[in-house]
Design an enzyme around this catalytic site. Sequence first.
Site, short mmCIF file in Angstrom:
data_model
loop_
_atom_site.label_atom_id
_atom_site.label_comp_id
_atom_site.label_asym_id
_atom_site.label_seq_id
_atom_site.Cartn_x
_atom_site.Cartn_y
_atom_site.Cartn_z
N ALA A 1 0.89 -1.17 0.00
CA ALA A 1 0.00 0.00 0.00
C ALA A 1 0.92 1.22 0.00
CB ALA A 1 -0.89 -0.03 1.23
N ASN B 1 3.43 -8.44 -2.44
CA ASN B 1 2.14 -8.01 -1.91
C ASN B 1 1.18 -9.19 -1.99
OD1 ASN B 1 0.62 -5.57 -0.97
ND2 ASN B 1 -0.74 -6.22 -2.61
N ARG B 2 0.24 -9.23 -1.06
CA ARG B 2 -0.70 -10.36 -1.03
C ARG B 2 -1.40 -10.50 -2.39
NH1 ARG B 2 -5.80 -10.51 1.22
NH2 ARG B 2 -5.49 -8.34 1.77
N LYS C 1 -1.35 -3.55 7.78
CA LYS C 1 -2.13 -2.94 8.85
C LYS C 1 -1.77 -3.54 10.20
CE LYS C 1 -6.54 -1.51 9.10
NZ LYS C 1 -7.95 -1.49 8.92
N SER D 1 7.55 7.50 11.01
CA SER D 1 6.70 8.68 10.95
C SER D 1 7.05 9.55 9.77
CB SER D 1 6.82 9.50 12.23
OG SER D 1 6.01 10.66 12.11
N LYS E 1 7.16 5.55 19.16
CA LYS E 1 6.30 6.07 18.09
C LYS E 1 4.92 6.43 18.63
CE LYS E 1 4.82 7.05 13.91
NZ LYS E 1 3.41 6.91 13.82
N HIS F 1 5.17 9.66 20.33
CA HIS F 1 5.25 10.66 19.25
C HIS F 1 3.85 11.03 18.79
CE1 HIS F 1 4.92 11.60 14.95
NE2 HIS F 1 6.06 12.28 15.08
N ASN F 2 3.03 10.03 18.54
CA ASN F 2 1.68 10.31 18.05
C ASN F 2 0.83 11.02 19.10
OD1 ASN F 2 2.57 8.92 15.78
ND2 ASN F 2 0.58 7.98 15.43
N GLU G 1 1.80 14.44 18.90
CA GLU G 1 1.21 14.95 17.65
C GLU G 1 -0.25 15.39 17.90
OE1 GLU G 1 1.70 12.29 14.17
OE2 GLU G 1 -0.47 12.38 13.90
C1 6PG Z 1 3.06 9.78 11.48
C2 6PG Z 1 1.60 9.87 11.81
C3 6PG Z 1 0.90 8.67 11.30
C4 6PG Z 1 -0.56 8.92 11.10
C5 6PG Z 1 -1.43 8.66 12.21
C6 6PG Z 1 -2.54 9.64 12.43
O1 6PG Z 1 3.81 9.82 12.45
O2 6PG Z 1 3.42 9.68 10.32
O3 6PG Z 1 1.42 9.96 13.18
O4 6PG Z 1 1.22 7.61 12.09
O5 6PG Z 1 -0.86 10.02 10.39
O6 6PG Z 1 -1.99 7.43 11.83
O7 6PG Z 1 -3.30 9.16 13.44
P1 6PG Z 1 -4.83 9.38 13.61
O8 6PG Z 1 -5.54 8.76 12.44
O9 6PG Z 1 -5.11 8.65 14.86
O10 6PG Z 1 -5.06 10.84 13.67
#
Ligand code: 6PG
Length: 478
Positions: free
Chosen positions: A11, A32-33, A75, A128, A183, A186-187, A190
Amino acid sequence: TPADIGVTGLAVMGRNLARNLARSGYSVAVHNRTPARTRALVEEFGGEGAFRPAESAKDFVASLKRPRRLITMVKAGEATDAVIAEFAPLLDEGDVIVDGGNAHFADTRRRERELRERGIHFVGAGISGGEEGALHGPSIMPGGSAEAYDSLGPMLESIAAKAADGSPCTTHVGTDGAGHFVKMVHNGIEYADMQLIGEAYHLLRDVAGYSPGQIAEVFRTWNGGRLDSYLMEVSAEVLAHTDAETGAPFVDVVADRAEQKGTGRWTVQTALELGVPVSGIAEAVFARSLSGHTSLRAAGAGLPGPRAEAMDTDAAGRFADQVEQALYASKLVSYAQGWHMLRAGAEEYGWNLDLGAIAAIWRGGCIIRAAFLDRIRSAYAADPGLETLLADADFAAEIGRAQGDWRAVAATALRHGVPAPGFSAALAYYDGLRADRLPAALTQAQRDFFGAHTYRRVDRDGVFHTLWGGDRTQERAD
Ligand code: 6PG
């Protein structure tokens, strides 16, 4: 000749990562599958480097140099377990599987343990930077064994983003699930950053009376200073954009319901378990949640509240300056909370996280990339044992200078009825840290009163209980 590395799961993230590797001079097996994606990749981008397409898992594995290194970009969740179940039997001792998806770190710990027993290295790597990052240089946060990093490091370093000083935005962050934990934090940060920028926008719009275009200009100015960051830049771009269909500001035609795929929620869940107050991240998750409850909001829509009063141009300009201070101070608090969580995670899970190095690899490539992260790196370089970022002398001085305006902005938000949970929660955390005495003393006394949960005293050691239902004498409870 066999391929240096393989990527399965093509993907957009997987495809771009494979292209990045190929463009960096590595030969890349791709799988890929459904093979149509593999063929499409080679047809469209085959000219960018050495791709080895494989239709079956067996051919894919057979085309890899030993020890084999393969990255799965599927995923998070069951799909990742399915890929591991498919590939692990085809691998030998010493081979390396990298999971570049947004897996929960607890799953990564489990997978690492299971595969380690079979002699296979499993590296959960946070990646990221979205699609563009995957192609041009993401920030990469690999966990797993040091041995696996020895084998992967040079490749990861060559495809990762480079910070302004030229250093690659990747490092071995720690063992087993450390990469995905980092990570996840990090999110969470974010989410907090996005929420705080949203609050600044909301206040400038509803209190200062600025248009989205004017706010884009304000954000561009801020982006030239200490708030310089990718998310600030993105926000200005979005606010300056006009909807082609209606001619309205784009932000006004987007439904105001924020979704989430779950990493912010994981951060808060984990923080609750670790006992770390990450109120900035929690408020950001809750604010998204509130926005999505359509019928709840409809039920609340008629509730009374103040009307925002118009501001004159000078007042609006002064207010905008104060909002910059509030945004910066609140951001600083949410980073301090995020780093507290990194420290607590390291302690709980036995990772030797280098807190300065994490700031360093977030300087480029990732979604929260910002000039500011270099200052966090230097704060930890100066004092690796720093209890909180807010105790760093430079940050403490800055937040001290900001706090007057920060309070004024939070008060204005309350008075005008504009929700600013991120700004307020950050301020409450700051004041909580500063306080000489907290009402937690009363909480403890209440607990002792109704449940004999005991308390400690300020003036001597020991655990005590008061006979509340009796003569109220105090007894030792330890
Ligand atoms: C990154 C983003 C990435 C993504 C998240 C958004 O570091 O590249 O954080 O991981 O954009 O999936 O998360 P939400 O869908 O929960 O807002």
